[in-house]
Design a protein around this motif. Sequence first.
Motif, PDB file in Angstrom:
ATOM      1  N   GLU A  18     -59.843  -2.124  -7.326  1.00 32.99           N
ATOM      2  CA  GLU A  18     -60.636  -1.215  -6.491  1.00 32.99           C
ATOM      3  C   GLU A  18     -61.556  -1.959  -5.531  1.00 32.99           C
ATOM      4  O   GLU A  18     -62.104  -1.358  -4.599  1.00 32.99           O
ATOM      5  CB  GLU A  18     -61.478  -0.298  -7.384  1.00 32.99           C
ATOM      6  N   LEU A  19     -61.753  -3.261  -5.731  1.00 34.46           N
ATOM      7  CA  LEU A  19     -62.656  -4.030  -4.871  1.00 34.46           C
ATOM      8  C   LEU A  19     -61.964  -4.420  -3.563  1.00 34.46           C
ATOM      9  O   LEU A  19     -60.734  -4.571  -3.519  1.00 34.46           O
ATOM     10  CB  LEU A  19     -63.142  -5.278  -5.620  1.00 34.46           C
ATOM     11  N   PRO A  20     -62.721  -4.603  -2.473  1.00 38.91           N
ATOM     12  CA  PRO A  20     -62.133  -4.827  -1.136  1.00 38.91           C
ATOM     13  C   PRO A  20     -61.688  -6.269  -0.921  1.00 38.91           C
ATOM     14  O   PRO A  20     -62.320  -7.034  -0.177  1.00 38.91           O
ATOM     15  CB  PRO A  20     -63.285  -4.438  -0.201  1.00 38.91           C
ATOM     16  N   TRP A  21     -60.584  -6.653  -1.534  1.00 34.64           N
ATOM     17  CA  TRP A  21     -60.140  -8.045  -1.463  1.00 34.64           C
ATOM     18  C   TRP A  21     -59.697  -8.454  -0.063  1.00 34.64           C
ATOM     19  O   TRP A  21     -59.567  -9.645   0.227  1.00 34.64           O
ATOM     20  CB  TRP A  21     -58.999  -8.277  -2.454  1.00 34.64           C
ATOM     21  N   GLN A  22     -59.456  -7.488   0.836  1.00 41.30           N
ATOM     22  CA  GLN A  22     -59.033  -7.821   2.193  1.00 41.30           C
ATOM     23  C   GLN A  22     -60.198  -8.254   3.083  1.00 41.30           C
ATOM     24  O   GLN A  22     -59.979  -8.628   4.240  1.00 41.30           O
ATOM     25  CB  GLN A  22     -58.316  -6.618   2.833  1.00 41.30           C
ATOM     26  N   LEU A  23     -61.411  -8.249   2.539  1.00 44.49           N
ATOM     27  CA  LEU A  23     -62.591  -8.653   3.301  1.00 44.49           C
ATOM     28  C   LEU A  23     -63.172  -9.949   2.732  1.00 44.49           C
ATOM     29  O   LEU A  23     -63.163 -10.147   1.515  1.00 44.49           O
ATOM     30  CB  LEU A  23     -63.672  -7.568   3.237  1.00 44.49           C
ATOM     31  N   PRO A  24     -63.688 -10.837   3.607  1.00 49.65           N
ATOM     32  CA  PRO A  24     -64.443 -11.986   3.095  1.00 49.65           C
ATOM     33  C   PRO A  24     -65.622 -11.496   2.267  1.00 49.65           C
ATOM     34  O   PRO A  24     -66.191 -10.425   2.535  1.00 49.65           O
ATOM     35  CB  PRO A  24     -64.911 -12.706   4.367  1.00 49.65           C
ATOM     36  N   LEU A  25     -65.999 -12.259   1.263  1.00 45.16           N
ATOM     37  CA  LEU A  25     -67.042 -11.829   0.339  1.00 45.16           C
ATOM     38  C   LEU A  25     -68.343 -11.507   1.063  1.00 45.16           C
ATOM     39  O   LEU A  25     -69.078 -10.587   0.680  1.00 45.16           O
ATOM     40  CB  LEU A  25     -67.261 -12.919  -0.714  1.00 45.16           C
ATOM     41  N   ARG A  46     -71.356 -13.015  -5.021  1.00 42.58           N
ATOM     42  CA  ARG A  46     -71.887 -11.657  -4.973  1.00 42.58           C
ATOM     43  C   ARG A  46     -71.712 -11.005  -6.345  1.00 42.58           C
ATOM     44  O   ARG A  46     -70.756 -11.292  -7.075  1.00 42.58           O
ATOM     45  CB  ARG A  46     -71.152 -10.810  -3.921  1.00 42.58           C
ATOM     46  N   TYR A  47     -72.646 -10.093  -6.674  1.00 42.03           N
ATOM     47  CA  TYR A  47     -72.489  -9.245  -7.853  1.00 42.03           C
ATOM     48  C   TYR A  47     -71.890  -7.924  -7.400  1.00 42.03           C
ATOM     49  O   TYR A  47     -72.362  -7.315  -6.429  1.00 42.03           O
ATOM     50  CB  TYR A  47     -73.830  -8.997  -8.537  1.00 42.03           C
ATOM     51  N   ALA A  48     -70.848  -7.480  -8.100  1.00 41.37           N
ATOM     52  CA  ALA A  48     -70.159  -6.249  -7.708  1.00 41.37           C
ATOM     53  C   ALA A  48     -69.916  -5.392  -8.938  1.00 41.37           C
ATOM     54  O   ALA A  48     -69.967  -5.862 -10.079  1.00 41.37           O
ATOM     55  CB  ALA A  48     -68.839  -6.579  -7.020  1.00 41.37           C
ATOM     56  N   ARG A  49     -69.609  -4.134  -8.674  1.00 40.25           N
ATOM     57  CA  ARG A  49     -69.337  -3.183  -9.757  1.00 40.25           C
ATOM     58  C   ARG A  49     -67.826  -2.953  -9.842  1.00 40.25           C
ATOM     59  O   ARG A  49     -67.190  -2.624  -8.833  1.00 40.25           O
ATOM     60  CB  ARG A  49     -70.062  -1.866  -9.487  1.00 40.25           C
ATOM     61  N   ALA A  50     -67.268  -3.156 -11.029  1.00 42.13           N
ATOM     62  CA  ALA A  50     -65.848  -2.907 -11.274  1.00 42.13           C
ATOM     63  C   ALA A  50     -65.749  -1.964 -12.466  1.00 42.13           C
ATOM     64  O   ALA A  50     -65.831  -2.396 -13.617  1.00 42.13           O
ATOM     65  CB  ALA A  50     -65.110  -4.210 -11.548  1.00 42.13           C
ATOM     66  N   GLY A  51     -65.598  -0.679 -12.196  1.00 43.42           N
ATOM     67  CA  GLY A  51     -65.646   0.313 -13.261  1.00 43.42           C
ATOM     68  C   GLY A  51     -67.031   0.308 -13.889  1.00 43.42           C
ATOM     69  O   GLY A  51     -68.049   0.429 -13.190  1.00 43.42           O
ATOM     70  N   ASP A  52     -67.093   0.163 -15.201  1.00 41.93           N
ATOM     71  CA  ASP A  52     -68.376   0.088 -15.900  1.00 41.93           C
ATOM     72  C   ASP A  52     -68.912  -1.333 -15.982  1.00 41.93           C
ATOM     73  O   ASP A  52     -70.005  -1.547 -16.497  1.00 41.93           O
ATOM     74  CB  ASP A  52     -68.240   0.652 -17.322  1.00 41.93           C
ATOM     75  N   GLU A  53     -68.147  -2.302 -15.505  1.00 37.42           N
ATOM     76  CA  GLU A  53     -68.558  -3.703 -15.567  1.00 37.42           C
ATOM     77  C   GLU A  53     -69.327  -4.101 -14.312  1.00 37.42           C
ATOM     78  O   GLU A  53     -69.068  -3.599 -13.225  1.00 37.42           O
ATOM     79  CB  GLU A  53     -67.323  -4.620 -15.673  1.00 37.42           C
TER      80      GLU A  53
END
Length: 416
Positions: A18-25, A46-53
Amino acid sequence: MALQISATNPEHPALLLELPWQLPLEEWPEHHLVPLPRGISRHVVRYARAGDEVVAVKELAERPAVREYELLRSLDRLGIPAVDPLAVVTGRIDAKGAPLEPVLITRHLGGSMPYRSMFETTMRPATMHRLMDALAVLLVRLHLAGFAWGDCSLSNTLFRRDAGAYAAYLVDAETGDLHPQLSNGQRGYDLDLARVNISGELLDLEAAGALHPSVDPIEFGMEICARYRGLWEELTRTSVYPAGKYHYIDRRIRRLNDLGFDVAEMQIAHSPNGDTVTFVPKVVDAGHHQRQLLRLTGLDTEENQARRLLNDLESWMATQDDYAPGDPLAARPEVLAHRWVRDVFRPTVRAVPPDLRGSMDPAELYHELLEHRWFLSEHAQRDIGLDTAVEDYVANILPKVRDALPPRADAPAPPA
């Protein structure tokens, strides 16, 4: 090359997709990010949200990303305090088809802080000494496991509160190397790097006006060496005792237990004439009190927290009518321990509103409540009880410190 996610858990790839891997961080949208304090890094992190993690995402070349991922997994198997590796993502491309750097993904270490965030308000020298203690313990544990860090520094470490002290976690293993055993030269090289790095980091803080005026950066850099050598000597030195004085060996093992270490393997040899005994702890494992508390209660805590909770548990057990050590008809310690968790620990923690706890985990919160109970009891010259201490702590202490605590990683995400 198609996007590939190499993960330790089969559930993670679906969440990470679900994270935007097509963009530079650096260009990730804010609604994917979590505003947690970050340390200095040579890479974009960067800190990101992946589901509940909540995950930390670091861009770096594929070979070092995979290598660091495997090293972190090895440290996890060895029980070394380090960030938890989740995945490596390769084959990233942008909207125009240009390749993007792979990323290493680790789980956010809840309640942790990078050292620069801790210095946003001038840190007292006594607190800095506790940081040096924590870092020395981490470096010793790494070396006992055969891990040469190669870049020990405050920047590559995260710190968590641990019952009035701190616990240190390795956060960057990129320069590390794992061996069956380290030579004195390898350990000395790591220690010298730590001294230089820490002095340099403190000199930077001094230049920014964020260092206490009584702190000498060079002396504090030397302090890590002294603390490391003292702990290493205690854990590895050979002891020679008079024959028959086997309680001396027990006393040495208890001293290691007090430092938070178990002797998993030892070597005992008599001298040729039989008048002395040589004792060498060959394998020393950290986490003595952690394992004891986990076995009794199921609570998984930091080492100092475990020591404090065990003390409270033992005091509470002594007040129970069915507590009688050595009596086969008395309640087993495990039974009493679970009763303490059910009747004392959990109700006490739940009495503190979640929105006032900040990032404190239950064990650290319980330690703080015990400290406050002791303080109020000393002032009143009598035991004021845990319930009264909780009420006073919630009313008069937590509102003042809430803003000083690091933000919670489980805070609601901002609207997209």
